[in-house]
Write an enzyme that holds these catalytic residues in place. Structure first.
Site, PDB file in Angstrom:
ATOM      1  N   GLU A 155       0.933  -2.544  12.772  1.00 44.44           N
ATOM      2  CA  GLU A 155       1.147  -4.040  12.975  1.00 44.44           C
ATOM      3  C   GLU A 155       1.486  -4.589  14.149  1.00 44.44           C
ATOM      4  O   GLU A 155       1.756  -5.609  14.292  1.00 44.44           O
ATOM      5  CB  GLU A 155       2.357  -4.401  11.999  1.00 44.44           C
ATOM      6  N   LYS A 165       2.269   0.866  16.172  1.00 41.97           N
ATOM      7  CA  LYS A 165       3.611   1.148  15.538  1.00 41.97           C
ATOM      8  C   LYS A 165       3.516   2.382  14.612  1.00 41.97           C
ATOM      9  O   LYS A 165       4.314   3.090  14.433  1.00 41.97           O
ATOM     10  CB  LYS A 165       3.692  -0.040  14.537  1.00 41.97           C
ATOM     11  N   GLN A 166       2.182   2.642  14.217  1.00 38.86           N
ATOM     12  CA  GLN A 166       1.844   3.705  13.488  1.00 38.86           C
ATOM     13  C   GLN A 166       0.456   3.961  13.598  1.00 38.86           C
ATOM     14  O   GLN A 166      -0.111   3.201  13.852  1.00 38.86           O
ATOM     15  CB  GLN A 166       2.239   4.080  11.860  1.00 38.86           C
ATOM     16  N   TRP A 218       0.775  -1.203   0.024  1.00 31.65           N
ATOM     17  CA  TRP A 218       0.154   0.037  -0.048  1.00 31.65           C
ATOM     18  C   TRP A 218       0.718   1.356  -0.028  1.00 31.65           C
ATOM     19  O   TRP A 218       0.518   2.174  -0.343  1.00 31.65           O
ATOM     20  CB  TRP A 218      -1.108   0.041   1.249  1.00 31.65           C
ATOM     21  N   ASP A 219       2.084   1.159   0.430  1.00 31.00           N
ATOM     22  CA  ASP A 219       3.212   2.217   0.419  1.00 31.00           C
ATOM     23  C   ASP A 219       2.950   2.773  -1.099  1.00 31.00           C
ATOM     24  O   ASP A 219       3.110   4.391  -1.017  1.00 31.00           O
ATOM     25  CB  ASP A 219       4.503   1.705   0.329  1.00 31.00           C
TER      26      ASP A 219
END
Lengths: 765, 765
Positions: free
Chosen positions: A480, A593-594, A340-341
């Site tokens: 994640e 994580k984000q 998805w980056d």
């Protein structure tokens, strides 16, 4: 001795320098100094290939699965292989004493130049200079030049230069290093050195043809020898120029490949170094015109931003049907796979600077919809379900498991759970259509992609009868740290948006009543009833909310996880994991994580009030460890938008310097393309405050203290727009390719206004 | 599952086993399990080439200097390259779970067999078995077979097998890994996979032709594919047989190489695995008949001895003009160079078991005498001065310097100072002539070598007028702890012997008055006067002696160095450097790496009284650290001869187990050939007490307690002799190839006696 390549180099703000040789940074520099042109990527390896050097030569979209768990970007023979030795002593940074060494990446011209002065065991000095580029004008052509001057004595030298066929892919522990190619032919054809290889499983031929020219001052000649023994005279420069041509059986029909290569390399070599360089530089100039961002007054930060843009430029490919991997063509991290980056972090840069390349990246998805449909079917869903990791064929290429150093097998869940890739692709398609106005793409591919993804989601959601709401269970969001959760805020939020927009677009297309729209509905058997169901799911899709905290809950039960306060920041002002927690049981905590929620706030910015954004950002930022290279840039934008200027600057720096300072510690495995794209967004969408709403381009700049001015060019619909943004002033100069008159309607500082084509119009805030 | 290769294996006393996989021992096993046939050596690498594996394929005498300080044995493409993966999981010791693993080197048959049972990530088991050999019957032919059986489920497998062209030479720090070959042609010719490479500087072509046969039970077929995708059924064995042929442009004219290889590999493949194996085994049988030593009762020591002999057998090559490097063809230690190890330690085994091979090794020197003469001339000497390290051309190939890890340059002196290589070669020539009675070789090559070396020494010595003696200054003896000394006991002692013997041989040849002798004298312009000068130098050559200690002094001033007592022995009963000393200033002490004086006592045994030997051995043994792999075996013999039975046994063990137990810690770089040869001498010349004096073979056995009996075969002059040696009894059975009658005169237990041909005669002590 003269610095031979100084005259080629751009001014300092375009140069990334290596001033000393540091063995520990070898891999990092190789990634950073990658050269490329969208077609090919070549790591910035030292030509003499010292110990632990990792030559990497990758062609976009060229994967092979032989002997590997999953397909991986093939490491192809290395054309940058040039070894000189002086009476048995190798000229090289590891091997000899180095009196002087520097390398320069010229980002403006896509050149890598080097100068090293060696001293051998008898204290004789040798001035070694080299330069190379992969042509932006003809992406199949590469050129390298090496010049050697003995400074003290006449000497005998051995030169060895080939296409190094012995390269391997790193692979993972359970696979071992392996090669993906077999050698089909190696031959000298007059003065041309020719090599043809074929990938094992994907059966793609790749051929190399090279001409080496050796110029000793009086004599200039081509040689087919790959090993030369020569006499080098004191003070006289011997100059080697190697011109090579690389193509695959995807570019040229297999039976034409050899004559084509021989002809092409001959033509290139005959054009000569200076001419090839000229065309290359002029092609680069065109790229930069639309892509450069000028920043005042922080020159260092400007260069860091430029470095990120450089790596996006060498990864982007016009048209075609290939996409950009998470580590571009600069390394083997994630085996070159596409995540998805690409759609969320990398694509926006291309949408606004090179829409053709953006179209190619979305076509990559469209062309693999067959696999995505099969994937959905296989799992009992409808529509198209795209893989979490994607390679050449578009099937799921996430490795199912990983074996760690002590032999333990770790199952990988992302492929089953990170289904948000689907709303990400839908979002990207919509965004592309909105910003480019490319009706043709949307009609042919865009809407179909969008609807098929919506259809997948409609089959994926579950209706909870007791609670009278739609839910999405068992997914992983971008965070994640928490694998397998129910009703992830990001996923559910984006899915609701996806379904709602799908309904709206369907209705809109129906209203337009055109044939293509009816054809499309028929082809994918899309009915009013189905579209209406999308609408009602969107309306009923549950997004967890904590009334107590007055924030969106990251997922069901997130707030029941343990909250631990971040007490310490590291040197980069990034949070340190408190001693009470460990990464092993991080999923039992509220650390992310984000942040999924912050990501949602960013992408669907218009759907949330300022206060909502402020509250949620503050809440989640206190819980975000930023252990993903995707985190800092978006956090910077949201900090800016919610008024946390200090954090905005910190995160901006962290994102901008991610790879240039190897902040994540693994730049050696390749550049972090998402961070490059995220950094661009942090400047343009964050500071520049650019966005698109209701088809209107908006600028609502939000400047941190240290930045005074931002100048850039963007493409929007059919306009090319030059923008100069200051804290309280915006100067817009639109132009049109095919018209000299016209007007761009836009929003500046919250007010609708107009900028006439061909003129600079200033708006004040 | 059946153990497929058990039926091929010899009885246990011939087998070296690996029962578990230990990553740290990977390199050691590769050296130990080397296969070969004198022509080619192939390291015992695991076919799947795990991480850090070091495939090594070497052809005797094939060196290349390109990009290296000095020529090195070329690491050629690896034919033992066979990778199987099961749905992306590589079958390999590093990659998969291993339920069972063993490898067996069958020394009797030169076979390496393997069985590994793997378990993959889904707990499916795979029985993997393999065997391979390099034919002793046709040294150009190699054969490998791999059999795979899925034990639990049907599965898809990928097989990849090539001649791995990506191999490199390790090189040293200042050179980096490098390859010495360029690929000239790679092609499928029907079912034959063909590859041709050429060394860069020495321009030797090497070609490979292979046929892969795949047998799935019902179907057997050849395939030209190097990558196969197959279905493997549960319980059914798929068997791959790869037959390959390797030859160089030194064996076959370049233009005939390709047709020759294709024809030869076809013939070999058609003969089939079982037939090839049969011929190979029968050729090995012949080798062992003349070479095996049976030892009672210690079976383990017997096996260790056999292991040393095995490695000599695979290094030895009949006739020709190549020699054996210090690490054989089993690794790249010392770059494959030839030292005095060959003449003094390795050669005796061949003189007495395969005189043809011994002749080839001495011819290697003779054929390079041009270089040796030039070398002498260059340094202002006469005659022939051989290089300390020698490769293909016979020029000096000792690297002039070495760069250590922190970049410091260390000059290497051995090439200038270890001139004893010359008396070592002379000694070997004399020994060969004496033991084989090969008059033809001596007339054609031997005497010339011997005289030219004597002539070198005569020009090398200096006459000290005041002391009225000849001296040799500035040399290094075998003890490399003391570089650059004057009047080294070993050198001076051997030179005196060399000159004295040269005079005697000259006189003897003159007496015989034959034409060849006159021709030789004329050719090398040798006069009575010169020979007489040799005699007088020999008589006047100074050998330092300490009257106070009543021992030969290792060199001038040795006794003025610091004496430090050895206080501690390690687990192998080898001395530990006392804390008062460091290796850095070891030259200031009386510690020796190996003893020069003891070496002299051993080689010129008859020139010293028992008491002299005893005194000197005791004195120097107390100062010897045995930091050379050349030390223990000779010390064992001299300990035995001087009555130090305990030390004799300790040193014997240390020498015998040197490589099988990796005692030196660097067996991974290749076998220590000198230790293998020294071990053989320790048994035959030490315990068996075999020697030759005045043309008479002597047996004066000296048995340590633990050994009861020694049986072996030797060649002496035209006799083949079977010997059974006990402490007090010797049984000798001589035979002659061309006669059924005759008598062997020999000395047993100090008494002259006779053994009739064709009969076993027992002598009692």
């Amino acid at each position: 001795m003269k610095d031979l390549y100084k005259r080629f180099l751009s001014s300092e703000e375009w140069l990334i320098r290596e001033e000393v040789w540091n063995k520990n940074l070898q891999g990092v520099r190789e990634s950073q100094f990658t050269l490329g042109n969208g077609y090919i990527g070549s790591r910035g390896v030292l030509e003499e290939i010292p110990y632990d050097a990792y030559p990497g030569t990758y062609i976009a979209g060229l994967f092979d699965s032989s002997g590997a768990q999953v397909p991986e970007l093939v490491n192809l023979p290395n054309p940058i292989d040039f070894k000189i030795s002086v009476e048995g002593e190798k000229l090289g940074l590891v091997a000899m004493d180095v009196l002087k060494h520097n390398r320069v990446l010229d980002m403006k011209k896509g050149l890598l130049a080097r100068r090293t002065v060696y001293s051998n065991v008898r204290n004789e000095r040798f001035d070694y200079q080299s330069v190379r580029f992969f042509s932006m004008d003809d992406p199949h052509v590469g050129v390298m030049q090496v010049c050697l001057t003995p400074l003290d004595n006449d000497t005998n030298i051995d030169v060895e230069t080939t296409f190094d066929l012995s390269v391997t892919n790193k692979g993972i522990l359970s696979e071992g290093r392996k090669n993906h190619i077999k050698i089909m032919e190696v031959k000298n054809i007059r003065d041309i050195y020719y090599a043809s290889v074929q990938t094992f499983a994907s059966k793609v031929y790749v051929n190399y043809a090279g001409i080496l020219n050796c110029c000793t001052g009086d004599i200039t000649q081509n040689t087919s020898e790959r090993v030369l023994h020569m006499r080098a005279e004191k003070g006289k420069t011997i100059c080697f120029t190697k011109v090579f041509h690389i193509a695959t059986s995807r570019d040229v029909k297999p039976r034409n490949m050899k004559p084509h290569a021989l002809k092409a390399v001959r033509k290139a070599a005959e054009a000569g170094f200076e001419n090839l360089l000229k065309k290359h530089v002029s092609a680069w100039e065109k790229r930069w015109i639309g892509a450069d961002v000028i920043l005042k007054p922080d020159k260092e930060l400007e260069k860091a931003l430029r470095f990120n843009i450089y790596h996006l430029l060498i990864a982007g490919k016009d048209n075609g049907s290939t996409s950009i991997g998470a580590r571009t063509l600069s390394g083997e991290g994630y085996r070159g796979h596409i995540f998805w980056d690409t759609e969320i972090f990398i694509l926006p840069f291309f949408i606004y600077t090179n829409p053709d390349a953006a179209k190619g990246m979305l076509s990559y998805r469209y062309d693999r919809m067959g696999e995505a449909r099969r994937n959905a079917r296989k799992r009992g869903y409808k529509g198209a379900m795209f893989p979490w990791e994607s390679a050449d064929l578009g099937n799921e290429t996430t490795p199912p498991w990983h074996r760690d150093l002590d032999g333990r097998i770790i199952k990988i869940h992302t492929m089953d759970t990170e289904q948000h890739i689907n709303c990400d692709i839908a979002y990207a398609v919509y965004h592309y259509g909105l910003a480019t106005g490319d009706k043709e793409f949307m009609m042919k591919k865009g809407y179909e992609l969008f609807f098929e993804i919506a259809r997948f989601w409609a089959s994926r959601v579950l209706f909870d009868k007791s609670k009278k709401r739609y839910e999405i269970q068992r997914v992983m969001g971008p965070d994640e740290f928490h694998p397998i959760v129910d009703n992830n805020s990001y996923t559910n939020g984006m899915v609701a948006w996806n379904l709602r927009k799908a309904f709206e677009l369907f209705e809109e297309n129906k209203r337009c009543g055109e044939k293509w729209s009816r054809d499309l509905s028929e082809r994918i058997r899309l009915s009013d009833r189905e579209a209406k169901r999308w609408k009602s799911i969107a309306a009923g899709l549950f997004i967890p909310y904590s009334k107590r905290k007055d924030v969106i809950e990251a997922f069901d039960g997130f707030l029941r996880r343990k909250y631990i306060r971040i007490k310490e920041l590291d040197n980069n002002f990034m949070p340190v994991l408190p001693k009470e927690a460990t990464f092993k049981d991080i999923d039992t905590t509220q650390f992310v994580k984000q942040s999924d929620t912050v990501m949602l706030l960013y992408l669907l910015d218009g759907d949330f009030s300022h206060e909502e954004k402020r509250r949620n950002f503050a809440f989640y930022d206190a819980r975000t460890l930023h252990k993903s290279s995707l985190s800092a840039a978006i956090s910077s934008i949201m900090a800016l938008r919610t008024g946390d200027i200090i954090k905005a600057s910190r995160y901006l720096s962290y994102a901008a310097y991610m790879d240039i300072n190897n902040l994540s510690g693994n730049t050696a495995d390749g550049m972090h393309a998402a961070s490059c794209g995220g950094t661009w967004q942090a400047f343009i969408n964050g500071i520049g405050g650019m966005s698109v709403k209701d088809g209107i381009l908006r600028f609502n700049p939000l400047f941190p203290k240290e930045i005074k001015c931002l100048k850039f060019h963007i493409r929007f619909k059919s306009y090319r727009i030059s923008a100069e943004i200051f804290r309280n002033r915006i100067a817009i100069t639109p132009s049109l390719k095919r018209a000299k008159r016209g007007v761009l309607r836009l929003e500046a500082f919250g007010r609708l206004c107009e900028a006439p084509v061909g003129k600079k119009t200033v708006f004040r805030g």
